[in-house]
Design a protein around this motif. Structure first.
Motif, PDB file in Angstrom:
ATOM      1  N   SER A 251       0.806  -1.297  -0.221  1.00 30.35           N
ATOM      2  CA  SER A 251       0.069  -0.016   0.025  1.00 30.35           C
ATOM      3  C   SER A 251       0.966   1.289   0.033  1.00 30.35           C
ATOM      4  N   GLU A 252       1.960   1.209   0.751  1.00 31.26           N
ATOM      5  CA  GLU A 252       2.762   2.475   0.630  1.00 31.26           C
ATOM      6  C   GLU A 252       3.478   2.698  -0.520  1.00 31.26           C
ATOM      7  N   LEU A 253       3.764   1.455  -1.374  1.00 26.85           N
ATOM      8  CA  LEU A 253       4.643   1.484  -2.666  1.00 26.85           C
ATOM      9  C   LEU A 253       3.324   2.257  -3.868  1.00 26.85           C
ATOM     10  N   MET A 254       2.077   1.768  -3.437  1.00 26.48           N
ATOM     11  CA  MET A 254       1.059   2.190  -4.363  1.00 26.48           C
ATOM     12  C   MET A 254       0.735   3.454  -4.155  1.00 26.48           C
ATOM     13  N   SER A 255       0.799   3.981  -2.949  1.00 28.75           N
ATOM     14  CA  SER A 255       0.360   5.491  -2.894  1.00 28.75           C
ATOM     15  C   SER A 255       1.345   5.983  -1.793  1.00 28.75           C
ATOM     16  N   PRO A 256       2.671   6.341  -2.339  1.00 30.90           N
ATOM     17  CA  PRO A 256       3.584   6.745  -1.430  1.00 30.90           C
ATOM     18  C   PRO A 256       3.238   8.385  -0.781  1.00 30.90           C
ATOM     19  N   ASN A 257       4.127   8.444   0.318  1.00 29.69           N
ATOM     20  CA  ASN A 257       3.691   9.698   1.037  1.00 29.69           C
ATOM     21  C   ASN A 257       4.742  10.711   0.133  1.00 29.69           C
ATOM     22  N   PRO A 258       4.025  11.910  -0.258  1.00 30.97           N
ATOM     23  CA  PRO A 258       4.958  12.890  -1.260  1.00 30.97           C
ATOM     24  C   PRO A 258       5.990  13.549  -0.234  1.00 30.97           C
ATOM     25  N   ALA A 259       5.755  13.615   1.239  1.00 30.10           N
ATOM     26  CA  ALA A 259       6.638  14.179   1.973  1.00 30.10           C
ATOM     27  C   ALA A 259       7.969  13.174   2.232  1.00 30.10           C
ATOM     28  N   ASP A 260       7.581  11.819   1.978  1.00 31.51           N
ATOM     29  CA  ASP A 260       8.995  10.892   2.184  1.00 31.51           C
ATOM     30  C   ASP A 260      10.210  11.549   1.545  1.00 31.51           C
ATOM     31  N   PRO A 261      11.258  11.753   2.362  1.00 36.85           N
ATOM     32  CA  PRO A 261      12.395  12.348   1.726  1.00 36.85           C
ATOM     33  C   PRO A 261      13.038  10.998   0.664  1.00 36.85           C
ATOM     34  N   MET A 262      12.675   9.742   1.093  1.00 33.37           N
ATOM     35  CA  MET A 262      13.428   8.776   0.031  1.00 33.37           C
ATOM     36  C   MET A 262      12.775   8.370  -1.123  1.00 33.37           C
ATOM     37  N   LEU A 263      11.535   9.250  -1.334  1.00 29.01           N
ATOM     38  CA  LEU A 263      10.759   8.886  -2.452  1.00 29.01           C
ATOM     39  C   LEU A 263      11.523   9.566  -3.723  1.00 29.01           C
ATOM     40  N   GLU A 264      12.072  10.605  -3.740  1.00 33.05           N
ATOM     41  CA  GLU A 264      12.884  11.390  -4.957  1.00 33.05           C
ATOM     42  C   GLU A 264      13.979  10.533  -5.079  1.00 33.05           C
ATOM     43  N   ARG A 265      14.674  10.138  -3.949  1.00 37.17           N
ATOM     44  CA  ARG A 265      15.856   9.230  -4.250  1.00 37.17           C
ATOM     45  C   ARG A 265      15.819   7.995  -4.738  1.00 37.17           C
ATOM     46  N   TRP A 266      14.732   7.377  -4.176  1.00 34.16           N
ATOM     47  CA  TRP A 266      14.637   5.909  -5.020  1.00 34.16           C
ATOM     48  C   TRP A 266      13.126   5.644  -5.388  1.00 34.16           C
ATOM     49  N   ARG A 267      12.932   6.655  -6.179  1.00 34.19           N
ATOM     50  CA  ARG A 267      11.560   6.690  -7.153  1.00 34.19           C
ATOM     51  C   ARG A 267      11.535   5.342  -8.020  1.00 34.19           C
ATOM     52  N   GLY A 268      12.549   5.238  -8.919  1.00 35.29           N
ATOM     53  CA  GLY A 268      12.656   4.214  -9.508  1.00 35.29           C
ATOM     54  C   GLY A 268      12.879   2.861  -9.054  1.00 35.29           C
ATOM     55  N   ARG A 269      13.212   2.629  -7.915  1.00 33.53           N
ATOM     56  CA  ARG A 269      13.078   1.482  -7.005  1.00 33.53           C
ATOM     57  C   ARG A 269      11.883   1.363  -6.355  1.00 33.53           C
ATOM     58  N   PHE A 270      11.162   2.315  -6.079  1.00 29.37           N
ATOM     59  CA  PHE A 270       9.723   2.249  -5.770  1.00 29.37           C
ATOM     60  C   PHE A 270       8.955   1.365  -6.948  1.00 29.37           C
ATOM     61  N   ARG A 271       9.145   1.842  -7.921  1.00 28.60           N
ATOM     62  CA  ARG A 271       8.215   1.542  -9.129  1.00 28.60           C
ATOM     63  C   ARG A 271       8.594   0.055  -9.404  1.00 28.60           C
ATOM     64  N   GLN A 272      10.050  -0.120  -9.300  1.00 30.78           N
ATOM     65  CA  GLN A 272      10.473  -1.493  -9.912  1.00 30.78           C
ATOM     66  C   GLN A 272       9.792  -2.363  -8.787  1.00 30.78           C
ATOM     67  N   GLU A 273       9.822  -2.181  -7.523  1.00 34.42           N
ATOM     68  CA  GLU A 273       9.391  -3.012  -6.443  1.00 34.42           C
ATOM     69  C   GLU A 273       7.999  -3.493  -6.593  1.00 34.42           C
ATOM     70  N   LEU A 274       7.263  -2.414  -6.633  1.00 35.30           N
ATOM     71  CA  LEU A 274       5.537  -2.612  -6.980  1.00 35.30           C
ATOM     72  C   LEU A 274       5.412  -3.446  -7.992  1.00 35.30           C
ATOM     73  N   HIS A 275       5.865  -3.268  -9.136  1.00 33.98           N
ATOM     74  CA  HIS A 275       5.647  -4.003 -10.349  1.00 33.98           C
ATOM     75  C   HIS A 275       6.084  -5.386 -10.266  1.00 33.98           C
ATOM     76  N   ASP A 276       7.369  -5.458  -9.547  1.00 36.43           N
ATOM     77  CA  ASP A 276       7.736  -6.908  -9.670  1.00 36.43           C
ATOM     78  C   ASP A 276       6.966  -7.638  -8.562  1.00 36.43           C
ATOM     79  N   ARG A 277       6.192  -7.133  -7.339  1.00 41.69           N
ATOM     80  CA  ARG A 277       5.479  -7.865  -6.685  1.00 41.69           C
ATOM     81  C   ARG A 277       4.108  -8.371  -7.511  1.00 41.69           C
ATOM     82  N   PHE A 278       3.489  -7.342  -8.111  1.00 42.83           N
ATOM     83  CA  PHE A 278       2.204  -7.831  -8.942  1.00 42.83           C
ATOM     84  C   PHE A 278       2.700  -8.868 -10.126  1.00 42.83           C
TER      85      PHE A 278
END
Length: 391
Positions: A251-278
């Motif tokens: 759920s955190e990968l599908m709707s990440p917190n915009p204020a999360d400081p790691m989102l911008e740094r790891w945006r690509g890995r967020f996307r990769q992890e989410l689609h790998d799971r599905f």
């Protein structure tokens, strides 16, 4: 489900469970050996050690289950063919879909199993592992620091102790703190102990001195103390607040917190992890289709079975390796996301059509010839030994 389907399902299920257990155990042991140094040096209990290493099992199961299913289906079909059971079924008019039905039922179970692991259990176990690791790191100075060695707890923060006494008391302490480039601090104390307070974690030093050096002008000041509390809270707080994409809930990968400081740094890995799971639940079906397409038909010669097995293994390795490659590409390019699903889906459609007889593929002549040569060489190596043993 008739007796024939139950027989095939039982054979494949037993092979799958056995293969999954063995492969997981082998990989888990290698992980245990890697973590052994961390836990033994930190003075943790054997129960905590096995708990921490066991938390990685869901990750291993999610990766190994499709391969174990592939091996189980291939072994079952090869056994049925080797015992001439497939030939008898074909001669009796048993359609291929009836043979595939119990294998599809097993595959559906494995797909649900892998989906549950990937979407829920795996991130939960990895997150809990991070929590336990943080607790171990909180006791790092009293447990991990080895007498007579320099240990870097953080960038610019180094500890050294002469010995460790009973009750968690550390003797002969030297702490070098150069995290501030303008001011370097050196703490020297006869003894010290780690304490947990409501305000945080502190390293209480006794009978020592503090050497403060200003790097701008080189001025040095020495302060003698009887008791000094060195704050360690920052070391543990950093580990508690940073979670990698693999440690985030789905759920955190599908709707990440915009204020999360790691989102911008790891945006690509967020996307990769989410689609790998599905996409993970699609691979058991793809593996089953490959195995059934290559070995689901009755074969009368040893050479043709060997070529089919070799071809199935090569295709499986190519598909799974391609999946890992596409996954890595998704982290860098959002446009590659459709390929995460396209690769297993295309494999399912193509080899499913082959299994149903809609598409016919022929084993390459070179592969058949190579399989035959390898089989003949193996027989020549085994036959003399057998003959010699009988004599």
């Amino acid at each position: 489900m008739g007796s024939l389907e139950r027989y095939i399902f039982r054979q494949a299920a037993l092979a799958f469970v056995g293969g999954l257990f063995v492969l997981t155990l082998v990989v888990w042991i290698t992980q245990v050996l890697r973590q052994l140094d961390l836990v033994t040096n930190s003075g943790q209990t054997i129960a905590l050690f096995f708990l921490m290493t066991s938390l990685g099992i869901p990750v291993l199961l999610a990766l190994i289950a499709p391969i174990s299913l592939f091996i189980a289906v291939m072994q079952t079909l090869n056994k049925l063919n080797g015992d001439s059971e497939l030939i008898v079924m074909s001669a009796a008019g048993v359609p291929p879909w009836r043979i595939a039905k119990p294998l599809l039922m097993l595959t559906a179970i494995v797909m649900v199993f892998v989906g549950s692991l990937s979407l829920w259990l795996t991130p939960s176990s990895i997150r809990y592992f991070r929590l336990l690791l943080t607790q171990v790191q909180a006791n790092m100075l009293s447990a991990i620091v080895r007498p007579g060695q320099f240990t870097q707890a953080d960038r610019g923060l180094t500890f050294h102790i002469r010995d460790r006494a009973q009750g968690g008391v550390l003797l002969g302490i030297v702490v070098s703190d150069t995290r501030d480039p303008q001011v370097h601090m050196t703490y020297v104390a006869e003894r010290g102990v780690i304490t947990e307070q409501p305000q945080g974690t502190f390293f209480v030093l006794e009978t020592g001195n503090l050497q403060r050096r200003d790097m701008r002008d080189g001025a040095t000041a020495i302060v003698v103390f009887d008791r000094y509390a060195f704050d360690l809270s920052q070391l543990t707080q950093a580990a508690e607040t940073i979670y990698r994409p693999s440690e985030r809930y789905t759920s955190e990968l599908m709707s990440p917190n915009p204020a999360d400081p790691m989102l911008e740094r790891w945006r690509g890995r967020f996307r990769q992890e989410l689609h790998d799971r599905f996409a993970a639940p699609l691979y058991p079906l793809a593996m089953m289709c490959i195995a059934f397409a290559m070995l689901g038909q009755a074969r009368t010669t040893r050479q043709s079975r060997g070529a089919a097995i070799a071809g199935a293994i090569a295709i499986m390795a190519a598909v799974r390796g391609g999946g890992f490659a596409v996954s890595g590409l998704v982290a860098a390019r959002p446009a590659a996301v459709p390929f995460v699903y396209l690769l297993p889906m295309a494999t399912i459609l193509f080899f499913g059509a082959v299994s149903l007889g809609w598409i016919r593929i022929r084993t390459p002549e070179a592969l058949s010839r190579l399989s035959s040569e390898l089989s003949d060489r193996l027989m020549r190596l085994v036959t003399p030994r057998t003959a010699g043993g009988g004599a």
